[in-house]
Design a protein around this motif. Sequence first.
Motif, PDB file in Angstrom:
ATOM      1  N   SER A  45       0.711  -1.070   0.112  1.00 44.34           N
ATOM      2  CA  SER A  45       0.021  -0.250  -0.034  1.00 44.34           C
ATOM      3  C   SER A  45       0.788   1.143   0.024  1.00 44.34           C
ATOM      4  O   SER A  45       0.658   2.383  -0.732  1.00 44.34           O
ATOM      5  N   ARG A  80      -5.585 -10.622  -3.414  1.00 41.93           N
ATOM      6  CA  ARG A  80      -6.993  -9.773  -3.797  1.00 41.93           C
ATOM      7  C   ARG A  80      -6.222  -8.414  -3.563  1.00 41.93           C
ATOM      8  O   ARG A  80      -6.539  -7.626  -4.575  1.00 41.93           O
ATOM      9  N   ASP A  81      -5.817  -7.991  -2.589  1.00 44.66           N
ATOM     10  CA  ASP A  81      -5.226  -6.625  -2.284  1.00 44.66           C
ATOM     11  C   ASP A  81      -4.232  -6.126  -3.304  1.00 44.66           C
ATOM     12  O   ASP A  81      -4.417  -5.139  -3.673  1.00 44.66           O
ATOM     13  N   ALA A  84      -5.793  -5.273  -6.693  1.00 47.70           N
ATOM     14  CA  ALA A  84      -6.724  -3.830  -6.393  1.00 47.70           C
ATOM     15  C   ALA A  84      -5.864  -2.958  -6.592  1.00 47.70           C
ATOM     16  O   ALA A  84      -6.264  -2.023  -7.029  1.00 47.70           O
ATOM     17  N   LEU A  85      -4.678  -2.943  -5.765  1.00 44.23           N
ATOM     18  CA  LEU A  85      -3.591  -1.827  -5.693  1.00 44.23           C
ATOM     19  C   LEU A  85      -2.726  -1.593  -6.809  1.00 44.23           C
ATOM     20  O   LEU A  85      -2.307  -0.630  -7.094  1.00 44.23           O
ATOM     21  N   PRO A  87      -3.596  -2.753 -10.343  1.00 44.60           N
ATOM     22  CA  PRO A  87      -4.287  -3.154 -11.525  1.00 44.60           C
ATOM     23  C   PRO A  87      -3.444  -3.641 -12.851  1.00 44.60           C
ATOM     24  O   PRO A  87      -4.160  -4.430 -13.422  1.00 44.60           O
TER      25      PRO A  87
END
Length: 97
Positions: A45, A80-81, A84-85, A87
């Motif tokens: 992140s 999954r994260d 999403a972070l 793409p």
Amino acid sequence: MRTEQAPLDLSHATSPLYVRQAVALFLGLPLDREFTWDFFSERISNYPELALPIRLTVHGLPRFSMAFPEEASKLVGWLRDLGALHPEMSIDLVIHD
């Protein structure tokens, strides 16, 4: 420089520690500490300079999830994260290998 493809091979994983160390190596981290899924989530992140591959291929997840379902669930959530972070990155799960 980004690599084209990187494997995350869990085919021979015998413990959650093995998987966390494999993820650490995938992220380019030295194995000098204990890793948690929260640490890995924070890493993807907050560190945009990570040199992630264009494609990540995960091998051995079905077998690992049979032996360690809770840890496999955390890994899948983290993947999954990651997707999403980032793409622009493709994440492939090999079901039969």
